[in-house]
Motif scaffolding. Structure first.
Motif, PDB file in Angstrom:
ATOM      1  N   GLU A   6     -13.072 -14.957 -11.373  1.00 49.24           N
ATOM      2  CA  GLU A   6     -11.917 -15.808 -11.098  1.00 49.24           C
ATOM      3  C   GLU A   6     -10.930 -15.784 -12.267  1.00 49.24           C
ATOM      4  O   GLU A   6      -9.713 -15.758 -12.071  1.00 49.24           O
ATOM      5  CB  GLU A   6     -12.373 -17.240 -10.821  1.00 49.24           C
ATOM      6  CG  GLU A   6     -13.052 -17.410  -9.461  1.00 49.24           C
ATOM      7  CD  GLU A   6     -13.612 -18.809  -9.260  1.00 49.24           C
ATOM      8  OE1 GLU A   6     -13.646 -19.590 -10.249  1.00 49.24           O
ATOM      9  OE2 GLU A   6     -14.016 -19.120  -8.123  1.00 49.24           O
ATOM     10  N   THR A   7     -11.471 -15.771 -13.476  1.00 46.41           N
ATOM     11  CA  THR A   7     -10.610 -15.679 -14.659  1.00 46.41           C
ATOM     12  C   THR A   7      -9.876 -14.350 -14.685  1.00 46.41           C
ATOM     13  O   THR A   7      -8.673 -14.294 -14.977  1.00 46.41           O
ATOM     14  CB  THR A   7     -11.448 -15.844 -15.944  1.00 46.41           C
ATOM     15  OG1 THR A   7     -12.055 -17.138 -15.949  1.00 46.41           O
ATOM     16  CG2 THR A   7     -10.580 -15.695 -17.186  1.00 46.41           C
ATOM     17  N   CYS A  34     -14.778 -13.115 -21.623  1.00 44.01           N
ATOM     18  CA  CYS A  34     -13.937 -14.066 -20.896  1.00 44.01           C
ATOM     19  C   CYS A  34     -13.019 -14.817 -21.853  1.00 44.01           C
ATOM     20  O   CYS A  34     -11.819 -14.980 -21.594  1.00 44.01           O
ATOM     21  CB  CYS A  34     -14.819 -15.032 -20.115  1.00 44.01           C
ATOM     22  SG  CYS A  34     -13.924 -16.035 -18.912  1.00 44.01           S
ATOM     23  N   ARG A  60     -13.838 -23.989 -26.549  1.00 41.64           N
ATOM     24  CA  ARG A  60     -14.007 -23.470 -25.190  1.00 41.64           C
ATOM     25  C   ARG A  60     -15.167 -22.470 -25.132  1.00 41.64           C
ATOM     26  O   ARG A  60     -15.945 -22.466 -24.174  1.00 41.64           O
ATOM     27  CB  ARG A  60     -12.711 -22.816 -24.717  1.00 41.64           C
ATOM     28  CG  ARG A  60     -12.754 -22.368 -23.263  1.00 41.64           C
ATOM     29  CD  ARG A  60     -11.373 -22.020 -22.769  1.00 41.64           C
ATOM     30  NE  ARG A  60     -11.416 -21.390 -21.452  1.00 41.64           N
ATOM     31  CZ  ARG A  60     -10.359 -20.953 -20.787  1.00 41.64           C
ATOM     32  NH1 ARG A  60      -9.155 -21.100 -21.313  1.00 41.64           N
ATOM     33  NH2 ARG A  60     -10.480 -20.388 -19.607  1.00 41.64           N
ATOM     34  N   LEU A  89      -5.767 -13.757 -14.616  1.00 39.84           N
ATOM     35  CA  LEU A  89      -5.080 -13.025 -15.671  1.00 39.84           C
ATOM     36  C   LEU A  89      -4.322 -11.824 -15.103  1.00 39.84           C
ATOM     37  O   LEU A  89      -3.214 -11.505 -15.546  1.00 39.84           O
ATOM     38  CB  LEU A  89      -6.086 -12.560 -16.729  1.00 39.84           C
ATOM     39  CG  LEU A  89      -6.683 -13.673 -17.589  1.00 39.84           C
ATOM     40  CD1 LEU A  89      -7.866 -13.146 -18.383  1.00 39.84           C
ATOM     41  CD2 LEU A  89      -5.639 -14.256 -18.532  1.00 39.84           C
ATOM     42  N   ALA A 135     -17.195 -17.375 -12.139  1.00 42.99           N
ATOM     43  CA  ALA A 135     -16.170 -17.888 -13.049  1.00 42.99           C
ATOM     44  C   ALA A 135     -15.477 -16.746 -13.788  1.00 42.99           C
ATOM     45  O   ALA A 135     -14.253 -16.769 -13.992  1.00 42.99           O
ATOM     46  CB  ALA A 135     -16.804 -18.856 -14.043  1.00 42.99           C
ATOM     47  N   SER A 144      -8.850 -14.268 -22.219  1.00 38.23           N
ATOM     48  CA  SER A 144      -8.101 -15.501 -21.952  1.00 38.23           C
ATOM     49  C   SER A 144      -7.234 -15.898 -23.137  1.00 38.23           C
ATOM     50  O   SER A 144      -6.119 -16.404 -22.966  1.00 38.23           O
ATOM     51  CB  SER A 144      -9.059 -16.641 -21.611  1.00 38.23           C
ATOM     52  OG  SER A 144      -9.780 -16.381 -20.431  1.00 38.23           O
TER      53      SER A 144
END
Length: 219
Positions: free
Chosen positions: A40-41, A106, A199, A45, A37, A110
């Protein structure tokens, strides 16, 4: 633990706010699911930013503005969210440290909020965000002595331990069962903090096995 913002910070940077999560976690090497994860983030970005657009993220821009107002060059001392995003866009990648730090980083890249996670057992008394006097230094994580003068810095009864650019070794999060405080530094008001606190909490539950999480916003 009681958190506050100094009058000097309030008067110089009136939109300062802190988003805080307080929880217990078993800090350990990140599971493959979290690393997947995470990467992938980073890939998403890297494709959505260019080097010249990173500083336009509103949370990064407001942090840069706060640094300038407090007397610190935002070019020489980049905030952590900006510095990490620059590495991501340059395809340099981010280091894998442990599950809590991976979640911390993360959420930071983000959102654009610089975030510090601290071992609560290493902190004493109340915590205040204040402007560090010129010439102040502390041992940074992996950086030797860090010049924190004129930065917005978290202080406890034993002195400075964290800021939006580089945290101290004293309260760094290491492996094992830990009581942790994660702090989102906002310089454009409190309104954007709630969804990112939620989140952050969701990722802690999903990837770090955390159950009870207390959150608050200081402004």
């Amino acid at each position: 633990m009681y958190f506050s913002i100094s009058e000097e910070i309030r008067s110089t940077c009136p939109d300062t706010a802190l988003g805080i999560l307080h929880y217990r976690a078993s800090v350990e090497e990140s599971a493959l699911e979290l690393l997947k994860a995470f990467e992938e983030t980073m890939a998403a970005l890297a494709s959505s930013y260019q080097m010249d657009t990173i500083a336009k993220n509103p949370h990064i821009a407001s942090t840069r503005g706060a640094y300038k107002a407090l007397g610190k060059s935002p070019h020489e001392y980049r905030n952590a969210a900006e510095a990490m995003l620059r590495r991501v866009v340059k395809q340099s990648g981010l280091y894998h440290i442990n599950n809590v730090v991976e979640v911390n980083n993360c959420i930071s890249v983000s959102s654009g909020y610089s975030i510090g996670s601290y071992d609560a057992a290493r902190l004493k008394g109340s915590v205040e965000l204040r402007r560090a006097p010129e010439g102040t230094h502390y041992p940074g994580i992996g950086k030797g002595s860090v010049n924190i003068g004129c930065l917005p810095v978290l202080y406890d009864a034993e002195g400075p331990f964290g800021n939006p650019t580089s945290d101290s070794q004293r309260a760094m999060v290491q492996e094992g069962p830990r009581e942790i405080l994660s702090v989102l530094y906002s310089f454009d008001g409190p309104s954007g903090l709630t969804p990112w606190l939620e989140r952050f909490a969701g990722m802690l539950r999903q990837y770090c096995g955390v159950t009870d999480i207390d959150t608050q916003i200081i402004e």
